[in-house]
Write an enzyme that holds these catalytic residues in place. Structure first.
Site, PDB file in Angstrom:
ATOM      1  N   ASP A  30       0.838  -1.194   0.000  1.00  0.00           N
ATOM      2  CA  ASP A  30       0.000   0.000   0.000  1.00  0.00           C
ATOM      3  C   ASP A  30       0.877   1.250   0.000  1.00  0.00           C
ATOM      4  OD1 ASP A  30      -2.286   1.450  -0.058  1.00  0.00           O
ATOM      5  OD2 ASP A  30      -2.962   0.935   1.949  1.00  0.00           O
ATOM      6  N   HIS A  38       0.130  -4.050   6.259  1.00  0.00           N
ATOM      7  CA  HIS A  38      -0.731  -4.304   5.095  1.00  0.00           C
ATOM      8  C   HIS A  38      -1.228  -2.945   4.600  1.00  0.00           C
ATOM      9  CE1 HIS A  38      -3.845  -7.535   3.578  1.00  0.00           C
ATOM     10  NE2 HIS A  38      -3.314  -6.850   2.601  1.00  0.00           N
ATOM     11  N   ILE A  53      -2.419   0.948   4.503  1.00  0.00           N
ATOM     12  CA  ILE A  53      -2.091   2.122   5.308  1.00  0.00           C
ATOM     13  C   ILE A  53      -2.968   3.297   4.890  1.00  0.00           C
ATOM     14  CG2 ILE A  53       0.318   1.470   5.673  1.00  0.00           C
ATOM     15  CD1 ILE A  53       1.150   3.411   3.503  1.00  0.00           C
ATOM     16  N   HIS A  93      -0.591  -7.369  10.942  1.00  0.00           N
ATOM     17  CA  HIS A  93      -1.019  -8.755  11.155  1.00  0.00           C
ATOM     18  C   HIS A  93      -0.005  -9.510  12.013  1.00  0.00           C
ATOM     19  CE1 HIS A  93      -4.281  -8.341   8.290  1.00  0.00           C
ATOM     20  NE2 HIS A  93      -3.449  -8.010   7.322  1.00  0.00           N
ATOM     21  N   ASN A 120      -7.961  -5.704   5.712  1.00  0.00           N
ATOM     22  CA  ASN A 120      -7.081  -5.518   4.557  1.00  0.00           C
ATOM     23  C   ASN A 120      -6.605  -4.080   4.475  1.00  0.00           C
ATOM     24  OD1 ASN A 120      -6.401  -4.923   1.668  1.00  0.00           O
ATOM     25  ND2 ASN A 120      -6.698  -7.124   1.530  1.00  0.00           N
ATOM     26  N   ASP A 121      -7.547  -3.157   4.464  1.00  0.00           N
ATOM     27  CA  ASP A 121      -7.154  -1.767   4.262  1.00  0.00           C
ATOM     28  C   ASP A 121      -8.012  -0.853   5.126  1.00  0.00           C
ATOM     29  OD1 ASP A 121      -5.674   0.282   3.202  1.00  0.00           O
ATOM     30  OD2 ASP A 121      -6.841   0.447   1.376  1.00  0.00           O
ATOM     31  N   ASN A 176     -11.636  -5.030  -0.229  1.00  0.00           N
ATOM     32  CA  ASN A 176     -10.186  -4.879  -0.166  1.00  0.00           C
ATOM     33  C   ASN A 176      -9.823  -3.411  -0.012  1.00  0.00           C
ATOM     34  OD1 ASN A 176      -7.327  -5.020  -0.966  1.00  0.00           O
ATOM     35  ND2 ASN A 176      -7.806  -7.133  -1.415  1.00  0.00           N
ATOM     36  N   ASP A 199      -7.251  -4.256  -6.327  1.00  0.00           N
ATOM     37  CA  ASP A 199      -6.754  -4.450  -4.968  1.00  0.00           C
ATOM     38  C   ASP A 199      -6.887  -3.140  -4.190  1.00  0.00           C
ATOM     39  OD1 ASP A 199      -5.228  -4.960  -2.673  1.00  0.00           O
ATOM     40  OD2 ASP A 199      -3.922  -6.356  -3.718  1.00  0.00           O
ATOM     41  N   ASN A 200      -5.926  -2.247  -4.349  1.00  0.00           N
ATOM     42  CA  ASN A 200      -5.955  -1.024  -3.551  1.00  0.00           C
ATOM     43  C   ASN A 200      -6.355   0.178  -4.410  1.00  0.00           C
ATOM     44  OD1 ASN A 200      -5.631   0.632  -1.411  1.00  0.00           O
ATOM     45  ND2 ASN A 200      -3.399   0.619  -1.455  1.00  0.00           N
TER      46      ASN A 200
HETATM   47  C1  LIG Z   1      -7.203   0.911  -0.718  1.00  0.00           C
HETATM   48  C2  LIG Z   1      -6.610   2.098  -0.270  1.00  0.00           C
HETATM   49  O1  LIG Z   1      -7.197   3.092  -0.400  1.00  0.00           O
HETATM   50  N1  LIG Z   1      -5.401   1.986   0.216  1.00  0.00           N
HETATM   51  C3  LIG Z   1      -4.395   2.911  -0.058  1.00  0.00           C
HETATM   52  C4  LIG Z   1      -3.953   2.735  -1.437  1.00  0.00           C
HETATM   53  O2  LIG Z   1      -3.085   3.695  -1.748  1.00  0.00           O
HETATM   54  C5  LIG Z   1      -3.589   4.967  -1.656  1.00  0.00           C
HETATM   55  C6  LIG Z   1      -2.522   5.851  -2.166  1.00  0.00           C
HETATM   56  O3  LIG Z   1      -2.784   7.145  -1.961  1.00  0.00           O
HETATM   57  C7  LIG Z   1      -4.004   5.305  -0.281  1.00  0.00           C
HETATM   58  O4  LIG Z   1      -4.654   6.533  -0.259  1.00  0.00           O
HETATM   59  C8  LIG Z   1      -4.899   4.289   0.242  1.00  0.00           C
HETATM   60  O5  LIG Z   1      -5.044   4.424   1.600  1.00  0.00           O
HETATM   61 CA   LIG Z   2      -4.885   2.277   2.309  1.00  0.00          CA
HETATM   62 CA   LIG Z   3      -5.192  -4.324  -0.457  1.00  0.00          CA
END
Ligand SMILES: CC(=O)N[C@H]1CO[C@H](CO)[C@@H](O)[C@@H]1O
Ligand SMILES: [Ca+2]
Ligand SMILES: [Ca+2]
Ligand SMILES: *[C@@H]1O[C@H](CO)[C@@H](O)[C@H](O)[C@H]1NC(C)=O
Length: 354
Positions: A54, A114, A116, A133, A167-168, A223, A268-269
């Site tokens: 992330d 994981h 952030i 985790h 997860n996030d 996710n 995913d993210n």
């Molecule tokens: C899923 C998600 O939002 N996680 C991170 C993915 O990356 C971005 C990058 O800026 C973050 O803002 C999110 O927290």
């Molecule tokens: Ca995130």
């Molecule tokens: Ca993820």
């Protein structure tokens, strides 16, 4: 007669198994190959060899990158050492990734970061929330970022029975956040079954010191989560359903569904482009290759940009796509002033000028 019954049962079981096999291949996009799309100027980032699940970029161009995740079912080439949070200053000509020092206050030897998310308080204090985790359980660690010392001061460990298989997260206050749960079951075998059967038992939870509740449910595997620039909407990636849910956020923190953007890739993210509000998704074009890792036919990477998210017809473009020869298992992309950082579940990280 008994033989016939056995035959029928055997036949039916085989047919069912066959169907499940087809269903799982379809769910994981097992036959999809990627057409390459490469921005002009890309290079791999030194020091980030063991994943960068992330990424979150501050308005000042400082990027936080979580690295070293170990998660059941995913390939893992990281040395047997605790995970790290890296910092990169995207204002530099050739940004370098530097591991942040982390203060005592929790068991650093079990640090397994994981998702952030960052939150900037009214007084300018930067908080970093990290899904952790330890022993494969889920906690959320809250840190204060100390820019001059390049360090993270541990403030609090959050645990709650609704915060399982997290997860996030997306921080929405100094002690408030939304978190996604990516599996209902915690045992690996049941988790697999849950995916094969396509159960929709995962959810988004809201946490604050005074109230913790489920605010949206019915996801295959919730996710990535992030908020729109105006903080009115929350975007949730349902990775195995291959879509993104746009949800409206209410004063009591509940979420209601607004619409779903269907895609042909496992998102995913998520992140939001601070200058346009577009959603960027780090995606797995073929998740079968991610789960059944073969170095001769590695999983590829794909980054999508979704424009006009709230309109009738959001536009989806591919910003980056690679068959795994350069970058494997992309899980996040984030942009800052025409530059993009692409992170992966267990592989390297890529930096490109768009
Ligand atoms: C899923 C998600 O939002 N996680 C991170 C993915 O990356 C971005 C990058 O800026 C973050 O803002 C999110 O927290
Ligand atoms: Ca995130
Ligand atoms: Ca993820
Ligand atoms: C990936 O693409 C490159 C060229 O872009 C090609 O040389 C390579 O053979 C491909 N690899 C696989 C596994 O398809």
């Amino acid at each position: 007669m008994a033989k016939l019954a056995v035959l029928i049962i055997l036949g039916a079981s085989l047919a069912l198994l066959g169907q499940m096999f087809v269903a799982i291949r379809e769910r994981f996009n097992a036959s999809r190959e990627v057409e390459p799309v490469e921005p002009r100027n890309c290079h791999l980032i030194e020091n980030l060899e063991n994943g960068s699940e992330d990424i979150d970029i501050l308005p000042t161009g400082l990027a936080f990158i979580s690295s070293g995740l170990k998660y059941p079912g995913l390939p893992d080439f990281a040395p047997d050492e605790p995970g790290k949070i890296f910092l990169m200053d995207l204002n530099e000509q050739t940004p370098r990734a530097q591991a942040l020092k982390i203060s005592d206050g929790f068991d650093k030897s079990l640090f397994n970061p994981h998702g952030i998310s960052t939150f900037i308080d009214k007084d300018g204090t930067v908080y970093l929330y990290v899904v952790n985790h330890p022993h494969m359980k889920s906690t959320v660690e809250i840190f204060k970022f100390e820019e001059h010392q390049r360090s993270l001061l541990h403030l609090k460990t959050v645990r709650h029975k609704l915060l399982k298989s997290v997860n996030d997260i997306v921080a929405v206050g100094p002690e408030q956040f939304y978190a996604t749960r990516d599996h209902y079951f915690t045992c690996f075998f049941l988790t697999l079954l849950e995916t094969i059967l396509g159960l929709r038992w995962t959810y988004v939870a809201f946490y604050s010191p005074t109230e913790v509740k489920v605010v949206a449910k019915g996801f295959n595997s919730a996710n990535g989560i992030t908020a729109s620039l105006d903080q009115k909407y929350i975007y949730v990636a349902d990775v195995t359903a291959k879509n993104i849910h746009i949800m409206e956020k209410h004063a009591n923190w509940n979420l209601t569904p607004l619409k779903v953007i269907q895609l042909d890739t496992l998102v995913d993210n998520l992140s939001v482009d601070p200058s346009t509000g577009d959603i960027l998704g780090g995606c797995h074009p073929n998740a079968m290759k991610l789960l059944n890792y073969d170095p001769n036919d590695p999983p590829g990477s794909e980054v999508l940009r979704i424009q006009n998210v709230l309109s009738e017809k959001p536009r989806v473009n591919t910003v980056y796509a690679n068959n795994g020869s350069v970058l494997q298992g992309s899980s996040v992309a984030a942009v800052y002033h025409g530059k993009i950082l692409i992170g992966t579940v267990f592989h390297k990280a890529l930096y490109c000028v768009l």
